[in-house]
Motif scaffolding. Structure first.
Motif, PDB file in Angstrom:
ATOM      1  N   VAL A  27       0.843  -1.196   0.000  1.00 30.73           N
ATOM      2  CA  VAL A  27       0.000   0.000   0.000  1.00 30.73           C
ATOM      3  C   VAL A  27       0.877   1.245   0.000  1.00 30.73           C
ATOM      4  O   VAL A  27       2.046   1.195   0.382  1.00 30.73           O
ATOM      5  CB  VAL A  27      -0.937   0.027   1.227  1.00 30.73           C
ATOM      6  N   PRO A  28       0.316   2.395  -0.416  1.00 29.74           N
ATOM      7  CA  PRO A  28       1.080   3.652  -0.367  1.00 29.74           C
ATOM      8  C   PRO A  28       0.977   4.310   0.995  1.00 29.74           C
ATOM      9  O   PRO A  28      -0.118   4.561   1.498  1.00 29.74           O
ATOM     10  CB  PRO A  28       0.403   4.502  -1.449  1.00 29.74           C
ATOM     11  N   ALA A  29       2.135   4.587   1.603  1.00 29.51           N
ATOM     12  CA  ALA A  29       2.161   5.327   2.858  1.00 29.51           C
ATOM     13  C   ALA A  29       2.781   6.705   2.663  1.00 29.51           C
ATOM     14  O   ALA A  29       2.837   7.492   3.596  1.00 29.51           O
ATOM     15  CB  ALA A  29       2.934   4.549   3.919  1.00 29.51           C
ATOM     16  N   GLN A  30       3.267   6.965   1.452  1.00 28.29           N
ATOM     17  CA  GLN A  30       3.890   8.250   1.101  1.00 28.29           C
ATOM     18  C   GLN A  30       5.036   8.591   2.055  1.00 28.29           C
ATOM     19  O   GLN A  30       5.140   9.707   2.559  1.00 28.29           O
ATOM     20  CB  GLN A  30       2.848   9.362   1.069  1.00 28.29           C
ATOM     21  N   ILE A  31       5.886   7.603   2.289  1.00 27.53           N
ATOM     22  CA  ILE A  31       7.043   7.801   3.150  1.00 27.53           C
ATOM     23  C   ILE A  31       7.992   8.833   2.535  1.00 27.53           C
ATOM     24  O   ILE A  31       8.641   9.596   3.238  1.00 27.53           O
ATOM     25  CB  ILE A  31       7.737   6.448   3.398  1.00 27.53           C
ATOM     26  N   LYS A  32       8.065   8.855   1.203  1.00 27.03           N
ATOM     27  CA  LYS A  32       8.751   9.912   0.479  1.00 27.03           C
ATOM     28  C   LYS A  32       7.736  10.609  -0.416  1.00 27.03           C
ATOM     29  O   LYS A  32       6.587  10.186  -0.533  1.00 27.03           O
ATOM     30  CB  LYS A  32       9.898   9.331  -0.362  1.00 27.03           C
ATOM     31  N   ASN A  33       8.172  11.642  -1.069  1.00 31.22           N
ATOM     32  CA  ASN A  33       7.283  12.374  -1.964  1.00 31.22           C
ATOM     33  C   ASN A  33       7.207  11.652  -3.302  1.00 31.22           C
ATOM     34  O   ASN A  33       7.781  12.070  -4.297  1.00 31.22           O
ATOM     35  CB  ASN A  33       7.774  13.805  -2.166  1.00 31.22           C
ATOM     36  N   TRP A  34       6.503  10.524  -3.277  1.00 28.82           N
ATOM     37  CA  TRP A  34       6.340   9.732  -4.493  1.00 28.82           C
ATOM     38  C   TRP A  34       4.941   9.129  -4.525  1.00 28.82           C
ATOM     39  O   TRP A  34       4.259   9.063  -3.510  1.00 28.82           O
ATOM     40  CB  TRP A  34       7.410   8.657  -4.612  1.00 28.82           C
ATOM     41  N   GLN A  35       4.518   8.713  -5.675  1.00 26.08           N
ATOM     42  CA  GLN A  35       3.204   8.108  -5.848  1.00 26.08           C
ATOM     43  C   GLN A  35       3.397   6.629  -6.175  1.00 26.08           C
ATOM     44  O   GLN A  35       3.442   6.231  -7.338  1.00 26.08           O
ATOM     45  CB  GLN A  35       2.415   8.825  -6.953  1.00 26.08           C
ATOM     46  N   ARG A  36       3.508   5.804  -5.140  1.00 32.63           N
ATOM     47  CA  ARG A  36       3.748   4.380  -5.340  1.00 32.63           C
ATOM     48  C   ARG A  36       3.495   3.658  -4.027  1.00 32.63           C
ATOM     49  O   ARG A  36       3.435   4.273  -2.951  1.00 32.63           O
ATOM     50  CB  ARG A  36       5.184   4.127  -5.791  1.00 32.63           C
ATOM     51  N   ASN A  37       3.365   2.354  -4.092  1.00 32.62           N
ATOM     52  CA  ASN A  37       3.290   1.546  -2.879  1.00 32.62           C
ATOM     53  C   ASN A  37       4.679   1.505  -2.241  1.00 32.62           C
ATOM     54  O   ASN A  37       5.674   1.210  -2.907  1.00 32.62           O
ATOM     55  CB  ASN A  37       2.838   0.129  -3.206  1.00 32.62           C
ATOM     56  N   ASP A  38       4.741   1.803  -0.957  1.00 25.27           N
ATOM     57  CA  ASP A  38       6.026   1.802  -0.269  1.00 25.27           C
ATOM     58  C   ASP A  38       5.960   1.153   1.111  1.00 25.27           C
ATOM     59  O   ASP A  38       6.895   1.251   1.908  1.00 25.27           O
ATOM     60  CB  ASP A  38       6.583   3.224  -0.142  1.00 25.27           C
ATOM     61  N   LEU A  39       4.840   0.499   1.388  1.00 23.75           N
ATOM     62  CA  LEU A  39       4.680  -0.206   2.654  1.00 23.75           C
ATOM     63  C   LEU A  39       4.176  -1.614   2.363  1.00 23.75           C
ATOM     64  O   LEU A  39       3.154  -1.791   1.692  1.00 23.75           O
ATOM     65  CB  LEU A  39       3.685   0.530   3.559  1.00 23.75           C
ATOM     66  N   LEU A  40       4.902  -2.608   2.853  1.00 25.50           N
ATOM     67  CA  LEU A  40       4.576  -4.007   2.594  1.00 25.50           C
ATOM     68  C   LEU A  40       4.303  -4.717   3.912  1.00 25.50           C
ATOM     69  O   LEU A  40       5.077  -4.593   4.862  1.00 25.50           O
ATOM     70  CB  LEU A  40       5.744  -4.695   1.867  1.00 25.50           C
ATOM     71  N   LEU A  41       3.204  -5.446   3.954  1.00 30.67           N
ATOM     72  CA  LEU A  41       2.860  -6.264   5.109  1.00 30.67           C
ATOM     73  C   LEU A  41       2.797  -7.724   4.670  1.00 30.67           C
ATOM     74  O   LEU A  41       2.163  -8.049   3.663  1.00 30.67           O
ATOM     75  CB  LEU A  41       1.511  -5.828   5.703  1.00 30.67           C
ATOM     76  N   ILE A  42       3.460  -8.592   5.410  1.00 33.07           N
ATOM     77  CA  ILE A  42       3.411 -10.025   5.148  1.00 33.07           C
ATOM     78  C   ILE A  42       2.871 -10.703   6.400  1.00 33.07           C
ATOM     79  O   ILE A  42       3.466 -10.592   7.476  1.00 33.07           O
ATOM     80  CB  ILE A  42       4.797 -10.602   4.797  1.00 33.07           C
ATOM     81  N   GLU A  43       1.742 -11.377   6.250  1.00 35.80           N
ATOM     82  CA  GLU A  43       1.131 -12.106   7.360  1.00 35.80           C
ATOM     83  C   GLU A  43       1.494 -13.584   7.240  1.00 35.80           C
ATOM     84  O   GLU A  43       1.436 -14.162   6.150  1.00 35.80           O
ATOM     85  CB  GLU A  43      -0.387 -11.943   7.333  1.00 35.80           C
ATOM     86  N   ILE A  44       1.875 -14.184   8.357  1.00 35.25           N
ATOM     87  CA  ILE A  44       2.331 -15.573   8.390  1.00 35.25           C
ATOM     88  C   ILE A  44       1.417 -16.371   9.313  1.00 35.25           C
ATOM     89  O   ILE A  44       1.128 -15.942  10.444  1.00 35.25           O
ATOM     90  CB  ILE A  44       3.788 -15.650   8.880  1.00 35.25           C
ATOM     91  N   ALA A  45       0.983 -17.535   8.856  1.00 40.93           N
ATOM     92  CA  ALA A  45       0.043 -18.341   9.630  1.00 40.93           C
ATOM     93  C   ALA A  45       0.676 -18.893  10.899  1.00 40.93           C
ATOM     94  O   ALA A  45       1.890 -19.105  10.979  1.00 40.93           O
ATOM     95  CB  ALA A  45      -0.487 -19.491   8.767  1.00 40.93           C
ATOM     96  N   GLU A  46      -0.158 -19.122  11.881  1.00 43.58           N
ATOM     97  CA  GLU A  46       0.286 -19.739  13.127  1.00 43.58           C
ATOM     98  C   GLU A  46       0.947 -21.085  12.832  1.00 43.58           C
ATOM     99  O   GLU A  46       0.485 -21.850  11.995  1.00 43.58           O
ATOM    100  CB  GLU A  46      -0.920 -19.948  14.063  1.00 43.58           C
TER     101      GLU A  46
END
Length: 399
Positions: free
Chosen positions: A16-35
């Motif tokens: 997803v885009p969090a706009q960590i820098k001044n750019w228009q792109r996805n820059d935040l990645l979440l990886i969920e791992i099963a129990e």
């Protein structure tokens, strides 16, 4: 159109885009791992390691990891106690959204060193990341972690063990500040095989040793490097005997994925135009072979000659001589460019011509082979050239 990477049951991703820098792109990645999954990792050897590395090391020691959070655009390195608080706050944000403990979250950051993490932007992006989790998110994930990369790095394999199909998928980022003991890189590899934690810990070290620790773009080790290996166990196929054929097959495939990702980093080295294998044969030890290979692969004089397609073999023997070998008999050394011998018995090979050497150097990929005739050990690394663009990219990195 590139084929999508296979899914790994037990692993979901979102970018997803969090706009960590001044750019228009996805820059935040979440990886969920099963129990119940096993998670292992290796980290940078840089003594000035970043806050997320310190936090991730502490959390992974406690086991039962359930999520990874990765941001691009800010390294959260050289940020002191605040950097540690920021990394932990991000872990807490993921934990609250997923219903797990903060210690079950590993944080990773890549980007500019010495700037504080924009925590609020990341925390604001976490709910959307949780909502967007999906099993087929690998391709988007590979793009979200890029910084100076010109293209995403992905690799995958499948194999059949006892009639059960097992998949291995990996993504990586990195193009500069690349040197052994990891690099300014992040890599995430997952399989649906069931691998016990101690076995996975050994496996990731071996795979990294054969891949990411055999590459160099510029000889600089980053503050933020990490490689994570996840075994979700969702295939129902346990691999718990290191002496079994099943383990050997899975290890080979996991290592192949690591090597493909590592080579992709070198090929995308900032401004790189050449992909070069440096092979050292008949060294006195593995350490000696690697030392010679890296002296060649990291020499600015050699790397600029590569860029110029100039087979200046004097720079090669110079680099060999810099490797600190005791009692080196230079009269026994041979050097080849692919199958063209350039040095024989420590001097220019009689049959060698400048035209033959230049023809090899003009190729986009080739091998430099050194025969030391000092023992029976052989090793190789992968490197690239230095171009004008490398200087430009790094001179303008923060502007």
């Amino acid at each position: 159109m590139a084929q999508s990477l296979p899914q790994i049951p037990g692993v979901r991703l979102s970018a997803v885009p969090a706009q960590i820098k001044n750019w228009q792109r996805n820059d935040l990645l979440l990886i969920e791992i099963a129990e119940g999954a096993s998670v292992s990792a290796t980290f940078t050897q840089n003594a000035f390691c970043a806050a997320p590395v310190l936090v991730a090391k502490e959390h992974i020691r406690q086991g039962n990891i359930r999520a990874l959070l990765i941001n691009a655009g800010n390294a959260n390195a050289a940020t002191g106690e605040r950097g540690l608080r920021d990394a932990n706050q991000c872990c807490a944000g993921v934990a609250a959204a997923l219903g797990v403990a903060a210690e079950q979250v590993l944080p990773f950051s890549t980007g500019v060193i010495g700037e504080h993490l924009p925590v609020e932007k990341i925390l604001n992006g976490i709910p959307k990341a949780v909502e967007s989790l999906q099993a087929d998110g690998w391709d988007a994930a590979s793009k979200a972690i890029m910084t100076t990369d010109t293209r995403p790095k992905t690799a995958s394999r499948t194999l059949a063990i006892d009639g059960e199909t097992i998949s291995v998928v990996g993504i990586a980022k990195g193009a500069g500040m690349i040197q052994p003991n990891m690099a300014t890189m992040l890599a995430y590899v997952a399989t649906d095989a069931a691998i016990p934690q101690p076995m996975l810990d050994a496996l990731v070290k071996e795979a990294v040793g054969a891949s990411f620790n055999r590459i160099s773009v510029d000889g600089d080790t980053s503050t933020n490097d990490a490689c994570v290996l996840i075994a979700s166990g969702a295939s129902g196929q346990p691999i718990d005997d290191t002496s079994s054929d099943a383990y050997a097959e899975l290890k080979a495939v996991i290592t192949e994925v690591h090597i493909e990702l590592a080579q992709a980093i070198v090929k995308d080295g900032e401004g790189a135009t050449k992909f070069v294998t440096v092979q050292v044969n008949n060294a006195a030890s593995t350490q000696e072979a690697l030392r010679v290979a890296f002296e060649i692969g990291e020499s600015p004089l050699v790397k600029t000659a590569l860029y110029a397609s100039d087979p200046n073999w004097g720079r090669l023997v110079m680099a060999i001589g810099n490797a600190g070998m005791e009692n080196l008999d230079t009269g026994k050394i041979s050097v080849f460019l692919d199958d063209v011998q350039i040095v024989d018995a420590g001097g220019r090979a009689e049959a060698y011509t400048e035209e033959a050497g230049q023809k090899i150097f003009q190729q986009p990929a080739f091998t430099i082979t050194v025969d030391l005739q000092r023992g029976e050990c052989s090793e190789h690394i992968w490197t690239c050239d230095f171009s004008h663009e490398y200087v430009t990219i790094n001179a303008e990195y923060r502007t």
